[in-house]
Design an enzyme around this catalytic site. Structure first.
Site, PDB file in Angstrom:
ATOM      1  N   LYS A 117       0.851  -1.424  -0.022  1.00 43.87           N
ATOM      2  CA  LYS A 117      -0.001   0.048  -0.177  1.00 43.87           C
ATOM      3  C   LYS A 117       1.079   1.211  -0.215  1.00 43.87           C
ATOM      4  O   LYS A 117       0.346   2.252  -0.639  1.00 43.87           O
ATOM      5  CB  LYS A 117      -0.885   0.077   1.230  1.00 43.87           C
ATOM      6  CG  LYS A 117      -2.047  -1.070   1.093  1.00 43.87           C
ATOM      7  CD  LYS A 117      -3.150  -0.684   1.933  1.00 43.87           C
ATOM      8  CE  LYS A 117      -4.307  -1.705   1.801  1.00 43.87           C
ATOM      9  NZ  LYS A 117      -5.488  -1.511   2.756  1.00 43.87           N
ATOM     10  N   LYS A 175      -4.683  -9.950  -7.389  1.00 44.00           N
ATOM     11  CA  LYS A 175      -6.121 -10.194  -6.340  1.00 44.00           C
ATOM     12  C   LYS A 175      -7.137  -9.194  -6.803  1.00 44.00           C
ATOM     13  O   LYS A 175      -6.635  -8.159  -7.310  1.00 44.00           O
ATOM     14  CB  LYS A 175      -5.524  -9.821  -4.978  1.00 44.00           C
ATOM     15  CG  LYS A 175      -6.403 -10.233  -3.900  1.00 44.00           C
ATOM     16  CD  LYS A 175      -5.918  -9.744  -2.567  1.00 44.00           C
ATOM     17  CE  LYS A 175      -5.728  -8.248  -2.383  1.00 44.00           C
ATOM     18  NZ  LYS A 175      -5.497  -7.846  -1.011  1.00 44.00           N
ATOM     19  N   LYS A 229     -10.126  -3.436  -4.514  1.00 49.72           N
ATOM     20  CA  LYS A 229     -10.967  -2.132  -4.613  1.00 49.72           C
ATOM     21  C   LYS A 229     -10.118  -0.913  -5.485  1.00 49.72           C
ATOM     22  O   LYS A 229     -10.950  -0.163  -5.984  1.00 49.72           O
ATOM     23  CB  LYS A 229     -11.394  -1.402  -3.307  1.00 49.72           C
ATOM     24  CG  LYS A 229     -12.250  -2.356  -2.529  1.00 49.72           C
ATOM     25  CD  LYS A 229     -11.912  -1.710  -1.007  1.00 49.72           C
ATOM     26  CE  LYS A 229     -13.051  -2.723   0.045  1.00 49.72           C
ATOM     27  NZ  LYS A 229     -12.962  -2.537   1.340  1.00 49.72           N
TER      28      LYS A 229
END
Ligand code: TYM
Length: 332
Positions: free
Chosen positions: A111, A194, A197
């Site tokens: 992230k 994956k 969002k």
């Protein structure tokens, strides 16, 4: 009865991975556990969120829980920031967790990306807050998708170190529940990534609010290989995109990949995708429609969350008060 805690970040685009990896399992587990399901808004702000959108998204995730079949009367649904115990315990856990442990967290690395110096401090200590979410209720079981496994191992380490440092048997050892055929749903555009969002391509995921036509279109456009479906799971596992679609079919129909292949071995993707679309629409359509209905009645959703928070607080406050006593905080 054992207690479950789990949560989802209200950061928009709730997708099929969240549903199959988490919410669908929660619905099944609620008959065997006392459950607490949270919208973790304090986790969401570790990365920038527009305030109005955060509020909307918190209600949307709550609507998804309810629309999927979580019983908000029997169990607890609430948003994290309403219960102060999470922040109080997270601070204590920040003082238990070691820098070296946090440095190993792969999700922080993903992230924060290349610009690590510019990531928020909150993003770095996120796993301490996650441990606090669970342990403020002494939850024993945590149903999540596979990507949360490392965070849960850290939460176990924190619980163990706390018990050891203070010479108590206070916190239980957390058991992850990572179950089913869709613990890691992959992107529809790239079987090595994956479903997430934050993927810039909306075609990479199926959102819970997608219409039937959009779901069908996204499945039709999903990346595949040119071969018919194989006969064995071993063969399937060598083909990431095929494996992903068969895994989604299996999870949506409560079957195993093996069961699905018994039916579809040798079939072309055109046929399989058409039937997967019908299945996905039949499961997700009613959930999406109920979410839309609930989103039109925010007062009703807010009342459920207020009631949930009160009941959550009644469990967490005495536990965190005991923790503060163990730590040695002088109380009135
Ligand atoms: P979050 O919001 O990223 O995801 C919510 C849940 O969805 C699962 N999930 C997936 N499962 C299968 N395939 C996918 N592609 C996929 N993407 C997401 C996640 O594993 C998760 O179960 N840190 C957590 C939220 C959290 C939490 C907690 C969870 C905060 N405190 C305490 C459990 C207990 C998170 O960011 O999940």
């Amino acid at each position: 009865m054992n207690r479950i805690f789990s949560g989802i970040q209200p950061t928009g685009n709730l997708h099929l991975g969240n549903y199959l990896g988490a919410i669908r399992n929660w619905v099944q587990l609620q008959s065997s556990y006392d459950c607490i399901f949270c919208m973790v808004d304090m986790h969401a702000i570790t990365q920038w969120q527009e305030p109005a959108e955060l509020r909307r998204s918190t209600r949307e995730v709550a609507s998804a829980y309810i629309a999927s079949g979580i019983d908000a009367k029997k169990h607890i649904i609430f948003n994290q920031s309403r219960v102060r115990a999470h922040a109080q315990l997270a601070w204590i856990f920040n003082c238990v967790a070691r820098l070296g442990w946090l440095n190993r967290m792969t999700q922080f690395k993903e992230k924060a990306g290349k610009d690590r110096e510019n990531a928020s401090v909150g993003l770095y200590v996120y796993p301490s807050l996650m441990a606090a979410d669970i342990l403020a209720y002494k939850a024993t079981h945590v149903p999540v998708g596979e990507d949360q496994k490392q965070h849960l191992e850290l939460a176990r380490d924190i619980a163990q170190k706390f018990n050891h440092d203070f010479g108590v048997e206070f916190f239980p050892l957390i058991e992850p529940i990572i179950k089913g055929e869709a613990t890691r749903v992959m992107s529809l555009r790239d079987g090595s990534k994956k479903m997430s969002k934050s993927d810039p391509s909306d075609y990479s995921r199926i959102n819970l609010t997608d219409t039937a036509d959009t779901i069908a279109l996204k499945i039709r456009k999903a990346k595949t290989d040119p071969h018919p479906l194989p006969e064995s799971v071993a063969e399937l596992e060598k083909r990431p995109e095929a494996d992903n679609l068969v895994g989604i079919y299996a999870a949506l129909s409560d079957k195993t990949r093996g069961d699905v292949l018994v039916h579809y071995a040798g079939a072309q993707f055109s046929k399989f995708k058409a039937e997967l679309s019908d299945l996905a629409v039949s499961v997700l359509g009613p959930i999406g429609a109920e979410m839309q209905r609930l989103m039109k009645d925010p007062d009703h959703v807010d009342a459920i969350l207020r009631d949930g928070a009160e009941r959550a607080q009644a469990i967490a406050d005495p536990i965190v008060a005991q923790v503060e006593e163990i730590v040695g905080f002088l109380k009135p």
